[in-house]
Design a protein around this motif. Sequence first.
Motif, short mmCIF file in Angstrom:
data_model
loop_
_atom_site.label_atom_id
_atom_site.label_comp_id
_atom_site.label_asym_id
_atom_site.label_seq_id
_atom_site.Cartn_x
_atom_site.Cartn_y
_atom_site.Cartn_z
N VAL A 91 2.31 -21.35 7.85
CA VAL A 91 1.67 -19.93 7.10
C VAL A 91 2.62 -18.92 6.52
O VAL A 91 2.33 -18.61 5.44
N ALA A 92 3.49 -18.85 7.29
CA ALA A 92 4.30 -17.52 6.38
C ALA A 92 5.02 -18.15 5.25
O ALA A 92 5.32 -17.34 4.37
N GLY A 93 5.27 -19.38 5.27
CA GLY A 93 6.02 -20.14 4.04
C GLY A 93 4.86 -20.72 3.08
O GLY A 93 5.42 -21.34 2.00
N ALA A 94 3.77 -20.31 3.06
CA ALA A 94 2.82 -20.87 2.08
C ALA A 94 2.03 -19.67 1.46
O ALA A 94 0.80 -19.40 1.86
N PRO A 95 2.55 -18.86 0.57
CA PRO A 95 1.77 -17.89 0.04
C PRO A 95 0.59 -17.94 -0.56
O PRO A 95 -0.06 -16.83 -0.75
N GLY A 96 0.04 -18.93 -1.04
CA GLY A 96 -1.20 -19.15 -1.52
C GLY A 96 -2.45 -19.52 -0.48
O GLY A 96 -3.46 -19.79 -0.71
N LEU A 97 -1.89 -19.50 0.92
CA LEU A 97 -2.86 -20.10 1.93
C LEU A 97 -3.67 -18.81 2.63
O LEU A 97 -2.69 -17.83 2.97
N THR A 98 -4.75 -18.73 2.32
CA THR A 98 -5.74 -17.57 2.91
C THR A 98 -6.88 -17.82 3.25
O THR A 98 -7.50 -19.06 2.46
N GLY A 99 -7.67 -17.22 4.40
CA GLY A 99 -8.93 -17.45 4.37
C GLY A 99 -9.11 -18.70 5.03
O GLY A 99 -10.39 -19.43 5.32
N GLN A 100 -8.26 -19.35 5.94
CA GLN A 100 -8.45 -20.76 6.56
C GLN A 100 -8.38 -20.47 7.86
O GLN A 100 -7.78 -19.80 8.58
N VAL A 101 -8.87 -21.33 8.73
CA VAL A 101 -8.72 -21.67 10.06
C VAL A 101 -8.42 -23.13 10.05
O VAL A 101 -8.78 -24.03 10.03
N LEU A 102 -6.92 -23.20 10.76
CA LEU A 102 -6.29 -24.38 11.16
C LEU A 102 -6.29 -24.57 12.47
O LEU A 102 -5.61 -24.20 13.19
N PRO A 103 -6.82 -25.60 12.62
CA PRO A 103 -7.03 -26.38 14.17
C PRO A 103 -5.70 -27.05 14.32
O PRO A 103 -5.25 -27.72 13.53
N LEU A 104 -5.17 -26.64 15.74
CA LEU A 104 -3.72 -27.02 15.85
C LEU A 104 -3.79 -28.17 17.32
O LEU A 104 -4.43 -28.23 18.02
N ASP A 105 -3.07 -29.21 17.22
CA ASP A 105 -2.95 -30.24 18.31
C ASP A 105 -1.65 -30.35 18.66
O ASP A 105 -0.84 -30.74 18.10
#
Length: 114
Positions: A91-105
């Motif tokens: 997320v820190a390295g993805a400057p265009g990523l915003t407003g997302q809920v990322l489910p993790l496994d």
Amino acid sequence: MSGAMQVIRVDDLPAAPLAAAAHFHTSVVPQIEARARGALGVTLLLPAADDTHRAWRAAALGALARALAPARINALAGGDAAARERALAFVAGAPGLTGQVLPLDGARAGEVLD
């Protein structure tokens, strides 16, 4: 705090979707708003939840991202410590990523982000 990515761990959401959404809006949103001022963004660490929580989480994150731009607002849901660390770096390295809920496994952390 200025210019940094902020992380807020949210552990106390109720199990019922409506109660969880109410708690989020009254208790967590003010923290996000305060931490987003002058920051690159805020990433929430949410507990895993079933599909009954998907709609309110997506709506809340989208609205916060629009309201607090240019700060980026995202959430990571579930996952173990390794998955969360890898996803935080992503997320820190993805400057265009915003407003997302990322489910993790956590069992697939290496596959998902490599």
